[in-house]
Design a protein around this motif. Structure first.
Motif, mmCIF file in Angstrom:
data_model
loop_
_atom_site.group_PDB
_atom_site.id
_atom_site.type_symbol
_atom_site.label_atom_id
_atom_site.label_comp_id
_atom_site.label_asym_id
_atom_site.label_seq_id
_atom_site.Cartn_x
_atom_site.Cartn_y
_atom_site.Cartn_z
ATOM 1 N N LYS A 114 -13.578 -20.400 -6.358
ATOM 2 C CA LYS A 114 -14.933 -20.917 -6.607
ATOM 3 C C LYS A 114 -14.920 -22.105 -7.568
ATOM 4 N N LYS A 115 -13.994 -22.105 -8.519
ATOM 5 C CA LYS A 115 -13.923 -23.175 -9.516
ATOM 6 C C LYS A 115 -13.466 -24.506 -8.897
ATOM 7 N N TYR A 116 -12.640 -24.460 -7.859
ATOM 8 C CA TYR A 116 -12.039 -25.671 -7.294
ATOM 9 C C TYR A 116 -12.607 -26.088 -5.936
ATOM 10 N N GLU B 126 -14.532 -16.690 -2.124
ATOM 11 C CA GLU B 126 -14.713 -17.572 -3.278
ATOM 12 C C GLU B 126 -14.196 -16.965 -4.574
ATOM 13 N N TYR C 213 -5.567 -27.923 -8.996
ATOM 14 C CA TYR C 213 -5.335 -26.661 -9.697
ATOM 15 C C TYR C 213 -3.940 -26.645 -10.333
ATOM 16 N N SER D 57 -7.521 -18.552 -12.592
ATOM 17 C CA SER D 57 -8.554 -19.345 -11.924
ATOM 18 C C SER D 57 -8.863 -18.796 -10.542
#
Length: 152
Positions: free
Chosen positions: A5-7, A103, A143, A2
């Motif tokens: 940017k995802k979180y 990011e 996360y 991961s």
């Protein structure tokens, strides 16, 4: 694997180095954020402004317990000191040694950076050093929950 940017949170307020402290304090109050990113007019990340740094410049004594008989004096003195600097610019009080995170960085590296720098928030930039958002310890915890669920 991961990535940040995802979180990260994409919605945030920022200030410019030329903004007045009075305006920054109002933004901090309105957004309930005691630290704000400082950006250029092109949205390039320049550093951060901490409420703690402003307080250190207006409170006559070090942080800690104030004796009750001095409390009124300290509050009045701090208010007077703030009145003297409220029109000064952010650039005079901002921190430029804040480390932003890209990011596209891996989330696995985030805990070390966040905890080593004793930061509750890290500001997130893209490859062009443009501010994109922020990531908090709560996002790091989310996360970690996801990692735990993936292992089941």
């Amino acid at each position: 694997m991961s990535i940040v940017k995802k979180y990260m949170m994409r919605t945030l307020n920022s200030v410019c180095a030329s903004d007045k402290l009075e305006d920054v304090i109002e933004v901090m109050h309105r957004t309930e954020m005691s630290v704000l990113p400082v950006v250029s007019y092109e949205n390039e990340f320049l550093g951060t402004i901490y409420g703690k740094n402003i307080l250190r410049n207006i409170i006559p004594e070090e942080y800690g317990f104030l004796e009750s008989h001095r409390l009124l004096y300290e509050v009045n003195q701090a208010a007077e000191n703030l009145d003297e600097i409220k029109d000064k610019k952010v650039k005079e009080y901002m921190s430029t040694n804040t480390v932003p995170i890209k990011e596209m960085s891996k989330m696995d590296n985030l805990a070390d950076i966040m905890l080593h720098n004793d930061e509750s928030y890290l500001f997130v930039i893209n490859e062009d050093n443009k501010l994109r958002g922020y990531i908090s310890r709560a996002d790091l915890l989310c996360y970690l929950l996801d990692v735990g669920e993936d292992r089941r």
